[in-house]
Write an enzyme that holds these catalytic residues in place. Structure first.
Site, PDB file in Angstrom:
ATOM      1  N   HIS A 149       0.842  -1.208   0.000  1.00  0.00           N
ATOM      2  CA  HIS A 149       0.000   0.000   0.000  1.00  0.00           C
ATOM      3  C   HIS A 149       0.873   1.252   0.000  1.00  0.00           C
ATOM      4  O   HIS A 149       0.647   2.176  -0.789  1.00  0.00           O
ATOM      5  CB  HIS A 149      -0.902   0.041   1.248  1.00  0.00           C
ATOM      6  CG  HIS A 149      -1.944  -1.010   1.303  1.00  0.00           C
ATOM      7  ND1 HIS A 149      -2.153  -1.783   2.423  1.00  0.00           N
ATOM      8  CD2 HIS A 149      -2.846  -1.431   0.385  1.00  0.00           C
ATOM      9  CE1 HIS A 149      -3.149  -2.624   2.200  1.00  0.00           C
ATOM     10  NE2 HIS A 149      -3.586  -2.438   0.966  1.00  0.00           N
ATOM     11  N   LYS A 198     -17.543  -6.845   6.005  1.00  0.00           N
ATOM     12  CA  LYS A 198     -16.299  -7.397   6.541  1.00  0.00           C
ATOM     13  C   LYS A 198     -16.227  -7.206   8.048  1.00  0.00           C
ATOM     14  O   LYS A 198     -16.793  -6.274   8.593  1.00  0.00           O
ATOM     15  CB  LYS A 198     -15.090  -6.708   5.899  1.00  0.00           C
ATOM     16  CG  LYS A 198     -14.837  -7.090   4.461  1.00  0.00           C
ATOM     17  CD  LYS A 198     -13.520  -6.515   3.988  1.00  0.00           C
ATOM     18  CE  LYS A 198     -13.217  -6.989   2.580  1.00  0.00           C
ATOM     19  NZ  LYS A 198     -11.923  -6.452   2.105  1.00  0.00           N
ATOM     20  N   SER A 251      -3.338  -7.726   2.603  1.00  0.00           N
ATOM     21  CA  SER A 251      -3.702  -7.578   4.017  1.00  0.00           C
ATOM     22  C   SER A 251      -4.152  -8.907   4.606  1.00  0.00           C
ATOM     23  O   SER A 251      -3.792  -9.249   5.731  1.00  0.00           O
ATOM     24  CB  SER A 251      -4.806  -6.529   4.171  1.00  0.00           C
ATOM     25  OG  SER A 251      -4.323  -5.256   3.864  1.00  0.00           O
TER      26      SER A 251
END
Length: 166
Positions: free
Chosen positions: A17, A41, A128
């Site tokens: 990122h 999520k 992630s």
């Protein structure tokens, strides 16, 4: 002034990122990192923590701003006086997904452009979800996340792993 928005959940932020943020920030006058609240999520870090961690990870980039939003990305982009969305890509599978999203955005808001940036090859495998899984099982993530965030991310992942074993 060219303002771009780089949206995502960033749960947690990775070196991949940061690579995209650094490179995109050199292309625009202002880069807004937009942390998305995805109701579908169950995040490792809450919204406030993700914003805080992103601010720490990007403090060395002077023209970066970190914000959060829920709702439509197109609305957020327009509210920020932007017409540019920056999306990082790691692999062909990312492109297929992001391409469909970009076409949908273009259909709804033709004035908004989506710019795709390939991640540097050294981070092409970093995600992630991969970070969380690796850290939960005690793997070394030190080369995959910003150094100033390593301890906090590792601790949170271990806490999650401990709760799952109960």
């Amino acid at each position: 002034m060219k303002i771009a928005v780089c949206p995502g959940s960033f749960d947690p932020v990775t070196n991949g990122h940061v690579d995209i943020f650094e490179r995109a920030s050199s292309m625009y006058d202002r880069l807004i990192i937009a942390v998305f609240r995805n109701p579908g999520k169950n995040p490792l870090f809450n919204m406030e923590d993700r914003v805080r961690l992103l601010k720490q990870a990007t403090q060395h980039i002077p023209n970066v701003e970190v914000d959060s939003f829920s709702g439509l990305l197109t609305d957020f982009v327009l509210q920020k006086d932007s017409r540019i969305i920056v999306r990082g890509l790691r692999a062909l599978s990312d492109f297929e997904y992001e391409f469909q999203r970009a076409l949908l955005i273009k259909c709804v808001r033709p004035e908004i452009e989506t710019v795709f940036m390939m991640t540097s090859s050294e981070y092409s495998f970093v995600s992630s979800s991969g970070i969380k899984e690796l850290a939960q099982f005690g793997g070394d993530i030190s080369k995959l996340v910003p150094p100033m965030l390593y301890d906090e991310i590792t601790q949170r992942c271990r806490e999650l792993a401990a709760r799952k074993t109960l």
